[in-house]
Design a protein around this motif. Structure first.
Motif, PDB file in Angstrom:
ATOM      1  N   ARG A  46     -12.246 -10.811  14.193  1.00  0.00           N
ATOM      2  CA  ARG A  46     -13.489 -11.047  14.911  1.00  0.00           C
ATOM      3  C   ARG A  46     -13.825 -12.527  14.933  1.00  0.00           C
ATOM      4  NH1 ARG A  46     -16.643  -6.465  15.633  1.00  0.00           N
ATOM      5  NH2 ARG A  46     -18.531  -7.683  15.573  1.00  0.00           N
ATOM      6  N   THR A  51     -15.972 -15.369  20.735  1.00  0.00           N
ATOM      7  CA  THR A  51     -17.202 -15.102  21.471  1.00  0.00           C
ATOM      8  C   THR A  51     -18.408 -15.355  20.584  1.00  0.00           C
ATOM      9  OG1 THR A  51     -17.376 -12.760  20.885  1.00  0.00           O
ATOM     10  CG2 THR A  51     -16.048 -13.300  22.830  1.00  0.00           C
ATOM     11  N   LEU A  52     -19.497 -15.732  21.202  1.00  0.00           N
ATOM     12  CA  LEU A  52     -20.727 -15.980  20.464  1.00  0.00           C
ATOM     13  C   LEU A  52     -21.216 -14.706  19.789  1.00  0.00           C
ATOM     14  CD1 LEU A  52     -22.973 -17.866  19.632  1.00  0.00           C
ATOM     15  CD2 LEU A  52     -24.106 -17.394  21.809  1.00  0.00           C
ATOM     16  N   ARG A  53     -21.122 -13.596  20.482  1.00  0.00           N
ATOM     17  CA  ARG A  53     -21.565 -12.314  19.916  1.00  0.00           C
ATOM     18  C   ARG A  53     -20.811 -11.998  18.626  1.00  0.00           C
ATOM     19  NH1 ARG A  53     -22.951  -7.059  23.132  1.00  0.00           N
ATOM     20  NH2 ARG A  53     -24.556  -8.539  23.524  1.00  0.00           N
ATOM     21  N   ASP A  54     -19.488 -12.188  18.640  1.00  0.00           N
ATOM     22  CA  ASP A  54     -18.685 -11.921  17.447  1.00  0.00           C
ATOM     23  C   ASP A  54     -19.075 -12.848  16.307  1.00  0.00           C
ATOM     24  OD1 ASP A  54     -17.335  -9.887  18.726  1.00  0.00           O
ATOM     25  OD2 ASP A  54     -15.606 -11.124  19.232  1.00  0.00           O
ATOM     26  N   VAL A  56     -22.002 -14.254  15.829  1.00  0.00           N
ATOM     27  CA  VAL A  56     -23.330 -13.850  15.345  1.00  0.00           C
ATOM     28  C   VAL A  56     -23.218 -12.603  14.474  1.00  0.00           C
ATOM     29  CG1 VAL A  56     -25.570 -12.930  16.069  1.00  0.00           C
ATOM     30  CG2 VAL A  56     -24.615 -14.939  17.211  1.00  0.00           C
ATOM     31  N   GLU A  57     -22.435 -11.636  14.915  1.00  0.00           N
ATOM     32  CA  GLU A  57     -22.272 -10.406  14.135  1.00  0.00           C
ATOM     33  C   GLU A  57     -21.629 -10.693  12.782  1.00  0.00           C
ATOM     34  OE1 GLU A  57     -20.220  -7.597  16.603  1.00  0.00           O
ATOM     35  OE2 GLU A  57     -21.963  -7.306  17.892  1.00  0.00           O
ATOM     36  N   GLU A  60     -24.278 -12.338  10.623  1.00  0.00           N
ATOM     37  CA  GLU A  60     -25.262 -11.346  10.173  1.00  0.00           C
ATOM     38  C   GLU A  60     -24.700 -10.495   9.042  1.00  0.00           C
ATOM     39  OE1 GLU A  60     -28.258 -10.285  13.835  1.00  0.00           O
ATOM     40  OE2 GLU A  60     -26.439  -9.080  13.637  1.00  0.00           O
ATOM     41  N   LYS A  92     -29.219  -2.746  10.847  1.00  0.00           N
ATOM     42  CA  LYS A  92     -28.071  -3.658  10.808  1.00  0.00           C
ATOM     43  C   LYS A  92     -27.009  -3.150   9.828  1.00  0.00           C
ATOM     44  CE  LYS A  92     -29.692  -6.975  13.493  1.00  0.00           C
ATOM     45  NZ  LYS A  92     -29.046  -7.482  14.703  1.00  0.00           N
TER      46      LYS A  92
END
Length: 99
Positions: A46, A51-54, A56-57, A60, A92
């Motif tokens: 990941r 990717t930005l989403r990856d 961020v996840e 988190e 989450k």
């Protein structure tokens, strides 16, 4: 000016989540970004996806596990350290498969 305040808030939050102390000391704050995690499996895949989403996840997930460890598994305390509601923390944790 607002950017400086946000930077300070983020630095304090990061130090609070990553430290197990009640009172933060200068050594708890980092000027440089945290090093990229070196692990195998899904996290490394990941992190390398770009990717930005990856990103961020992954951040988190790491913040939640660090907060839970610092709070010795106390979810209410971990949520408080993270600055989120207990409901958000549960959501989450379920989303990322954290027990």
């Amino acid at each position: 000016m607002a950017g400086n305040v946000r930077s300070l808030e983020h630095a304090i939050e990061r130090a609070a989540v990553l430290s197990d102390k009640e009172i933060l000391e200068p050594g708890d704050f980092r000027k440089e970004p945290l090093p990229a995690p070196r692990s195998s499996g899904e996290q490394e895949q990941r992190a390398g996806s770009g990717t930005l989403r990856d990103a961020v996840e992954l951040a988190e997930r790491q913040a939640i596990t660090a907060a839970l460890a610092a709070a010795e598994g106390n979810r209410r305390e971990a949520a408080k350290r993270l600055g989120v509601s207990l409901r958000t923390l549960f959501y989450k944790m379920d989303r990322y498969g954290i027990d």
